[in-house]
Design a protein around this motif. Sequence first.
Motif, short mmCIF file in Angstrom:
data_model
loop_
_atom_site.label_atom_id
_atom_site.label_comp_id
_atom_site.label_asym_id
_atom_site.label_seq_id
_atom_site.Cartn_x
_atom_site.Cartn_y
_atom_site.Cartn_z
N THR A 171 33.59 -16.63 -40.19
CA THR A 171 33.07 -18.00 -40.08
C THR A 171 32.75 -18.32 -38.62
O THR A 171 31.69 -18.88 -38.29
N ALA A 172 33.69 -17.96 -37.75
CA ALA A 172 33.48 -18.21 -36.32
C ALA A 172 32.24 -17.44 -35.83
O ALA A 172 31.38 -17.99 -35.13
N GLY B 121 28.83 -18.73 -37.71
CA GLY B 121 28.56 -20.13 -37.39
C GLY B 121 28.15 -20.30 -35.94
O GLY B 121 27.20 -21.02 -35.62
N VAL C 104 39.72 -20.76 -37.12
CA VAL C 104 38.29 -20.56 -36.83
C VAL C 104 38.02 -20.92 -35.37
O VAL C 104 37.41 -20.14 -34.62
N VAL D 255 36.05 -18.98 -32.28
CA VAL D 255 34.76 -19.50 -31.80
C VAL D 255 34.75 -19.56 -30.26
O VAL D 255 33.83 -19.08 -29.60
N PHE E 108 30.36 -26.83 -32.17
CA PHE E 108 30.84 -26.20 -33.40
C PHE E 108 31.82 -27.19 -34.04
O PHE E 108 32.94 -27.38 -33.57
N ASN F 122 34.30 -28.57 -36.61
CA ASN F 122 35.26 -28.28 -37.68
C ASN F 122 35.85 -29.54 -38.29
O ASN F 122 36.59 -29.46 -39.26
N ALA G 14 26.67 -26.73 -35.21
CA ALA G 14 27.02 -25.93 -36.38
C ALA G 14 28.07 -26.70 -37.16
O ALA G 14 29.21 -26.87 -36.71
N CYS G 15 27.69 -27.20 -38.34
CA CYS G 15 28.62 -28.00 -39.15
C CYS G 15 29.42 -27.06 -40.04
O CYS G 15 28.92 -26.55 -41.05
N CYS G 16 30.67 -26.84 -39.64
CA CYS G 16 31.51 -25.85 -40.34
C CYS G 16 32.44 -26.53 -41.34
O CYS G 16 32.70 -26.00 -42.42
N GLY H 86 24.59 -27.17 -41.57
CA GLY H 86 25.81 -26.74 -42.25
C GLY H 86 25.67 -25.30 -42.69
O GLY H 86 24.55 -24.78 -42.80
N VAL I 44 30.29 -19.55 -45.12
CA VAL I 44 30.40 -18.16 -44.65
C VAL I 44 30.02 -17.14 -45.73
O VAL I 44 29.48 -16.07 -45.43
#
Length: 333
Positions: free
Chosen positions: A132-133, A136, A158, A162, A219, A221, A241-243, A274, A277
């Motif tokens: 994911t990191a 993203g 995450v 990142v 980023f 979260n 980056a919408c995680c 968005g 993963v």
Amino acid sequence: MTNTTNRQILLIEKPTGKLGPEHFKLSDVAMPEPKDGEALLRVRYISLDAANRAWMHGATYRSAVEANTVMAGGGIAEVVSSKAEGLAPGDIVFADTGWQDYAALPAKHLTRMPRIEPLTYLLSVYGIAGLTAYFGLLDIGKPKAGETVVVSAAAGSVGSIVGQIAKIKGCHVVGIAGGKDKCHWLTAELGFDAAVDYKDGALFKALRAAAPKGIDVYFDNVGGEILEACLPQMNNYGRIACCGAISQYDGAPQATGPRGVPGLIVVKRLVMQGFIVMDYMKERDRALTDLQGWVASGQLKVQEDVIDGLENTPKALIGLLAGENRGKRMVKV
Ligand SMILES: NC(=O)c1ccc[n+]([C@@H]2O[C@H](COP(=O)([O-])OP(=O)(O)OC[C@H]3O[C@@H](n4cnc5c(N)ncnc54)[C@H](OP(=O)(O)O)[C@@H]3O)[C@@H](O)[C@H]2O)c1
């Protein structure tokens, strides 16, 4: 537990406010029997994820978890016996095993994993958190050397990865986390350039001081007020980056912000995207090659928070939502 009994943790009621131990129950049932095409798995580690709480709200990228069912959750498991082609006792797999000692699951729901040491890395740096990191940040954030990257929930599983990848890419990295100790850890141990304690009460100003040239990549979260503080500080052509939106998962009142949208996005020509993963799984090998290289060279430190005992899984998730963890939290079953 005997080898004829399977312990399970059931979600007995969906929380309407904050998640508590009263929403779960430990139950003993008979060992599951694998059917044709299934394998019997011994669960070794259960992944604790902020998303576990989000699944209780309703269907997301997966179906909702329902009351009076085994609590869902990803895990690393070992095949005990198999009625599925291509799976043999001793094989290691990743699956939505749920919170239990054993699970019988169809082979098509299992992902074969290499037996590496430590096995826990399959849930942390080489698992969902690391991937994911990686995707993203690099595929959506697209950071360039010299740019400023800000990441929230920065001391979590995450976020901690990142920030380190952004450092590897030559960026000025700012982490946002709760509390002085976590912030100190981010700069002293993980090499972040600066860290902002969002619980300190002056987030906007502190962020301005930590990212004096503005933010090129955020980023996200957490969503909510932290997103609202970052948006006006984005530079032209910045990427968000919408995680995830952990500030909204655990009984918090519905967020009213962020304000100034879409105006800010238009004027600053921002990209806000968005991602999930799972959409990147075909490209997993590319990420794993990089992640393994960075771990081997010492550029990427792996932080894990392993809690012992299936019975402690509810407490471990409740604690994660309250910010107890540093790095990847999991339960050793
Ligand atoms: N899009 C995807 O495919 C994908 C995949 C995996 C995870 N995610 C998302 O990634 C995010 C991180 O999840 P994770 O499972 O890795 O958890 P995590 O970061 O290891 O742990 C969650 C952390 O969030 C922080 N937090 C809790 N409530 C908060 C609030 N109200 N405001 C700000 N921070 C808060 C806490 O740290 P503090 O002490 O700093 O508050 C806590 O330690 C989540 O939003 C999750 O949904 C998305």
